[in-house]
Scaffold this motif. Sequence first.
Motif, PDB file in Angstrom:
ATOM      1  N   THR A  72       0.847  -1.194   0.000  1.00 30.98           N
ATOM      2  CA  THR A  72       0.000   0.000   0.000  1.00 30.98           C
ATOM      3  C   THR A  72       0.882   1.244   0.000  1.00 30.98           C
ATOM      4  O   THR A  72       1.852   1.316   0.753  1.00 30.98           O
ATOM      5  CB  THR A  72      -0.910   0.017   1.254  1.00 30.98           C
ATOM      6  N   ASP A  73       0.543   2.205  -0.840  1.00 30.11           N
ATOM      7  CA  ASP A  73       1.305   3.452  -0.911  1.00 30.11           C
ATOM      8  C   ASP A  73       1.317   4.117   0.462  1.00 30.11           C
ATOM      9  O   ASP A  73       0.274   4.303   1.082  1.00 30.11           O
ATOM     10  CB  ASP A  73       0.639   4.377  -1.943  1.00 30.11           C
ATOM     11  N   TRP A  74       2.499   4.473   0.921  1.00 32.23           N
ATOM     12  CA  TRP A  74       2.622   5.045   2.276  1.00 32.23           C
ATOM     13  C   TRP A  74       1.857   6.342   2.428  1.00 32.23           C
ATOM     14  O   TRP A  74       1.511   6.722   3.532  1.00 32.23           O
ATOM     15  CB  TRP A  74       4.089   5.198   2.666  1.00 32.23           C
ATOM     16  N   GLU A  75       1.560   7.015   1.321  1.00 31.95           N
ATOM     17  CA  GLU A  75       0.789   8.263   1.401  1.00 31.95           C
ATOM     18  C   GLU A  75      -0.611   8.010   1.965  1.00 31.95           C
ATOM     19  O   GLU A  75      -1.213   8.894   2.558  1.00 31.95           O
ATOM     20  CB  GLU A  75       0.700   8.936   0.029  1.00 31.95           C
ATOM     21  N   LEU A  76      -1.110   6.810   1.779  1.00 32.64           N
ATOM     22  CA  LEU A  76      -2.430   6.460   2.298  1.00 32.64           C
ATOM     23  C   LEU A  76      -2.376   6.048   3.770  1.00 32.64           C
ATOM     24  O   LEU A  76      -3.403   5.902   4.419  1.00 32.64           O
ATOM     25  CB  LEU A  76      -3.039   5.309   1.481  1.00 32.64           C
ATOM     26  N   LEU A  77      -1.164   5.856   4.286  1.00 33.36           N
ATOM     27  CA  LEU A  77      -0.992   5.320   5.643  1.00 33.36           C
ATOM     28  C   LEU A  77      -0.406   6.338   6.616  1.00 33.36           C
ATOM     29  O   LEU A  77      -0.119   6.007   7.755  1.00 33.36           O
ATOM     30  CB  LEU A  77      -0.091   4.079   5.591  1.00 33.36           C
ATOM     31  N   GLY A  78      -0.182   7.568   6.148  1.00 31.95           N
ATOM     32  CA  GLY A  78       0.347   8.577   7.055  1.00 31.95           C
ATOM     33  C   GLY A  78       1.820   8.883   6.865  1.00 31.95           C
ATOM     34  O   GLY A  78       2.410   9.603   7.667  1.00 31.95           O
ATOM     35  N   GLU A  79       2.427   8.313   5.828  1.00 35.08           N
ATOM     36  CA  GLU A  79       3.827   8.568   5.504  1.00 35.08           C
ATOM     37  C   GLU A  79       4.735   8.399   6.720  1.00 35.08           C
ATOM     38  O   GLU A  79       4.762   7.346   7.325  1.00 35.08           O
ATOM     39  CB  GLU A  79       3.998   9.934   4.833  1.00 35.08           C
ATOM     40  N   TYR A  82       3.487   6.777  10.050  1.00 35.12           N
ATOM     41  CA  TYR A  82       2.996   5.397  10.117  1.00 35.12           C
ATOM     42  C   TYR A  82       3.785   4.617  11.164  1.00 35.12           C
ATOM     43  O   TYR A  82       5.011   4.634  11.173  1.00 35.12           O
ATOM     44  CB  TYR A  82       3.111   4.701   8.754  1.00 35.12           C
TER      45      TYR A  82
END
Length: 99
Positions: A72-79, A82
């Motif tokens: 999952t792209d880290w941008e979707l996880l809070g960068e 995370y």
Amino acid sequence: MDDLKIILEFSAGAELLFGNIKRRQLSLDGNQKWTIANLLKWMHANILTERPELFLQGDTVRPGILVLINDTDWELLGELDYELQANDNVLFISTLHGG
């Protein structure tokens, strides 16, 4: 507390900055909270072998490096915020190509 075990992977040239090792299993100190920000500092201090400017810019990865956490792209996880979990797979893909 047990160590936090994660997997780091590098591809598309990113591995060249880390001793040409594409996959590493890490055991991090389980007594602290590990975020991506902490992980990047640890990587810089411990396994980044050359040309850190091609991987890091300030406190984050430089533009052109994709970061995927469990696909999952880290941008979707809070960068950088995370919080790493046991058995996370963190993949760094370089989109930078040059001679």
